[in-house]
Design an enzyme around this catalytic site. Structure first.
Site, mmCIF file in Angstrom:
data_model
loop_
_atom_site.group_PDB
_atom_site.id
_atom_site.type_symbol
_atom_site.label_atom_id
_atom_site.label_comp_id
_atom_site.label_asym_id
_atom_site.label_seq_id
_atom_site.Cartn_x
_atom_site.Cartn_y
_atom_site.Cartn_z
ATOM 1 N N GLU A 249 0.817 -1.225 0.000
ATOM 2 C CA GLU A 249 0.000 0.000 0.000
ATOM 3 C C GLU A 249 0.848 1.272 0.000
ATOM 4 O O GLU A 249 0.892 2.000 1.000
ATOM 5 C CB GLU A 249 -0.935 0.006 1.210
ATOM 6 C CG GLU A 249 -1.931 -1.126 1.207
ATOM 7 C CD GLU A 249 -2.850 -1.089 2.430
ATOM 8 O OE1 GLU A 249 -2.649 -0.243 3.320
ATOM 9 O OE2 GLU A 249 -3.776 -1.909 2.495
ATOM 10 N N GLU B 13 -5.193 -8.484 0.807
ATOM 11 C CA GLU B 13 -5.734 -8.145 2.139
ATOM 12 C C GLU B 13 -7.218 -7.863 2.027
ATOM 13 O O GLU B 13 -7.656 -7.186 1.079
ATOM 14 C CB GLU B 13 -5.095 -6.874 2.716
ATOM 15 C CG GLU B 13 -3.726 -7.019 3.289
ATOM 16 C CD GLU B 13 -3.237 -5.730 3.958
ATOM 17 O OE1 GLU B 13 -4.065 -4.885 4.368
ATOM 18 O OE2 GLU B 13 -2.015 -5.579 4.054
HETATM 19 O O1 IFM Z 1 -3.269 -3.159 9.403
HETATM 20 C C1 IFM Z 1 -3.338 -2.623 8.119
HETATM 21 C C2 IFM Z 1 -2.240 -3.163 7.240
HETATM 22 O O2 IFM Z 1 -0.977 -2.921 7.788
HETATM 23 C C3 IFM Z 1 -2.284 -2.510 5.879
HETATM 24 N N1 IFM Z 1 -3.607 -2.586 5.311
HETATM 25 C C4 IFM Z 1 -4.724 -2.228 6.135
HETATM 26 C C5 IFM Z 1 -4.664 -2.947 7.472
HETATM 27 C C6 IFM Z 1 -5.864 -2.560 8.346
HETATM 28 O O3 IFM Z 1 -5.833 -1.212 8.642
#
Ligand code: IFM
Length: 476
Positions: A199, A387
Site C-alpha cells: 500500500e 488483504e
Molecule cells: O493493518 C493494516 C495493514 O498494515 C495494511 N492494510 C490495512 C490494514 C488494516 O488497517
C-alpha cells in the site's frame, strides 16, 4: 427479507421485472451458497501480516530501530499510548503462529521482512541473526506445507535512514536496492512469491502528508518526493527480484477503494475523479507505463520538480500480478475550500451505514468494483486479494470468541470476489487481513482484525469462530 424472498416478491410484478438489472448490478444474483470449490482448485487461500505489527523483539539480536519504533514511543502518536515492542511476540512464537494457518486449511502465509532487523543501520553491515530469523520463518512454512509470500516493505524504514530524510531523499533508491539485493539472495531459493510494496499510498499519505503514521511528516513538500521515490523503488524492486530469483511470481499491492459521489449527484463527479486518481491510480499507472494521473489530479504536477531524465522509464515494471487490498468504499463530496483535492470524504458514521470498529463502511460490493476496475487495465495479468478483513469488538466467553459479524463480513465479501471471478476477472487468491490480532498502527491494540484472538498480557491465543469458519470452509 432475504435474497430469495425479495426476488420472489419482485419477480411477480412488472415493476419487479424492471428492477432485475439493477438488482443484478447490486449483487443479488451472486451465488447464495459459497463453497471452496466454486473458486476452483488453483485458487489460493491465506493470511497476511506485517513485521512491525506482529513481531515484537524490537531490539532483539541486533535489530536496529525503525521509524515505527521511534514513532510509537513518541507522545500521543498512538491513540492508546501503546507500542509494538512486544506485540504478538511472533519473533519467539512464530512456529506456533504459523501452525494456526495450517490448522485453518490455508496454503499461504504472507509476511514482510523488517529492513532494520536485517540491516540495522539501513545499509552496510548485515545482521546475520536477523537474516536467520526469516530463514526460520520460511523453513517452518515449507515444513508445514505452506507457501511463504514475502513483502519487501511494509512501512518500517530504518530510523537511521529516516534521519537522512527517509523516503523524501532520492538516496533511498540505492538504500532500498541494497536491502532488496540482500533479501532476494538470502531467500530467493525458497521464496518464489514476492510483493514489492505494501500500500504505497497509505504509508506516503498517512506518514508523509497527514503525519498520523510514522514518521509523522506533513505537507505536499514531503508527500510528493516520498511518493515519487516509492514509485521508482516499486519498479526497481521488481527488477531486482526478477534478476535474483529464479521462477519468481512478482507483484506489488495497492489499497483500493471504490470512490462514489455523495448522494449519487453529478456535482461531485470531479471530486470523485480527483480522489480516485489519488487513492486508486497514483501508484499503479506509472508502473503500467501510463505516467502519473496528472490530468485528473493537477496537484500531482508538483512531482515534476523531483523527476529526473529517464524516470518515466524507470517507473515501469511488468508485474506478474497486482495485489488488491480492499476494506470499504469512500464517498466524495465537492468542497472548493479544501486545497488540492477540492473535496472531502464523507465519513461513514455521518451516513448512518453499518461500520467496522475502524469506522469504515461495511460495503461488500466495493471489492467487486475494485476487482473489476483493476482487471480492466490492459497490462494487469492476474490479481490476488492480498488483504481484506475487518475489526469488530471481540469478547472472550468460556474460551471462545463468537465473532459472528466477522464471519458474515467474510461471507459477503467472498461472494463478491466470486462474482467478479465468475464474470472473468483473473483473481487467483484471497488472503485475510490478518492471522491474529496485532498492533494496528496509530490505533494501538484496540482494533482487532485477527482470525486468532491474542491476549496481549499472557500471549495466549484462541482461534475465533471466524478462524474456525475458514477451517471448515476450506476443508477438503
Ligand atoms: O493493518 C493494516 C495493514 O498494515 C495494511 N492494510 C490495512 C490494514 C488494516 O488497517
Amino acid at each position: 427479507m432475504n435474497r430469495r424472498e425479495l426476488l420472489k416478491a419482485l419477480g411477480a410484478t412488472t415493476a419487479g421485472i424492471a428492477l432485475l438489472p439493477q438488482l443484478n448490478a447490486m449483487g443479488y444474483f451472486a451465488p447464495a451458497e459459497l463453497s471452496k470449490s466454486a473458486f476452483g482448485d488453483d485458487f489460493l487461500w491465506g493470511v497476511a501480516t506485517a513485521a512491525y505489527q506482529i513481531e515484537g523483539g524490537h531490539n532483539a539480536d541486533g535489530k536496529g530501530p525503525s521509524v515505527w519504533d521511534t514513532f510509537s514511543h513518541g507522545k500521543k502518536n498512538i491513540k492508546t499510548g501503546e507500542n509494538g515492542d512486544v506485540s504478538c511476540d511472533f519473533y519467539h512464537s512464530y512456529a506456533q503462529d504459523i501452525d494456526f494457518i495450517r490448522q485453518m486449511n490455508m496454503q499461504v502465509f504472507r509476511f514482510s521482512t523488517a529492513w532494520s532487523r536485517i540491516l540495522p543501520q539501513g545499509t552496510g553491515a548485515v545482521n546475520q541473526k536477523g537474516l536467520d530469523f526469516y530463514n526460520k520463518v520460511i523453513d517452518t512454512c515449507l515444513e508445514k506445507g505452506l507457501q511463504p509470500w514475502l513483502t519487501t516493505y511494509h512501512w518500517d524504514i530504518p530510523q537511521a535512514l529516516q534521519d537522512k530524510g527517509g523516503w523524501t531523499n532520492r538516496d533511498v533508491l540505492s538504500w532500498y536496492n541494497e536491502y532488496v539485493e540482500v533479501i532476494t539472495k538470502a531467500y530467493g531459493d525458497r521464496v518464489k512469491n514476492w510483493m514489492v510494496m505494501n500500500e504505497p499510498l497509505a504509508f506516503t499519505a498517512i506518514g508523509y502528508l497527514l503525519g498520523i503514521h510514522a514518521p509523522g511528516k506533513t505537507g505536499f513538500k514531503n508527500f510528493i518526493p516520498a511518493a515519487h521515490h516509492t514509485t521508482l523503488c516499486q519498479a526497481e524492486g521488481g527488477r531486482i527480484i526478477r534478476r535474483n530469483v529464479k521462477d519468481a511470481n512478482i507483484g506489488t499491492t495497492f489499497s483500493c477503494s471504490s470512490i462514489e459521489p455523495f448522494k449519487g449527484k453529478d456535482v461531485h463527479a470531479k471530486t470523485v475523479e480527483r480522489w480516485d486518481a489519488m487513492v486508486n491510480r497514483l501508484f499503479i499507472e506509472p508502473a503500467l507505463g501510463m505516467g502519473y494521473p496528472m490530468e485528473s489530479l493537477p496537484a500531482i504536477k508538483k512531482v515534476e520538480k523531483y523527476m529526473q531524465p529517464g524516470d518515466e522509464e524507470k517507473m515501469k515494471f511488468d508485474f506478474d500480478f497486482i495485489g488488491v487490498q480492499n476494506y470499504t468504499r469512500e464517498i466524495a463530496r465537492a468542497n472548493f475550500i479544501i486545497p488540492y483535492m477540492k473535496g472531502l470524504q464523507v465519513p461513514a458514521k455521518r451516513r448512518h451505514v453499518e461500520t467496522t470498529e475502524m469506522g469504515w463502511e461495511v460495503y461488500p460490493e466495493g471489492i467487486y468494483k475494485v476487482l473489476k476496475k483493476f482487471a480492466a487495465y490492459p497490462n494487469v495479468k492476474k490479481i490476488y486479494v492480498t488483504e481484506n478483513g475487518c475489526a469488530f469488538p471481540d469478547v472472550v466467553e468460556n474460551g471462545r470468541v463468537h465473532d459472528a459479524k466477522r464471519v458474515q463480513f467474510f461471507k459477503d465479501y467472498l461472494a463478491q470476489v466470486l462474482r467478479a471471478k465468475n464474470e472473468g476477472v483473473n483473481v487467483q487468491g484471497y488472503f485475510v487481513w490478518t492471522l491474529m490480532d496485532n498492533f494496528e498502527w496509530a490505533e494501538g491494540y484496540k482494533t482487532r482484525f485477527g482470525l486468532v484472538h491474542v491476549d496481549f498480557k499472557t500471549q495466549q491465543r484462541i482461534m475465533k469462530d471466524s478462524g474456525l469458519w475458514f477451517k471448515e470452509f476450506l476443508a477438503d
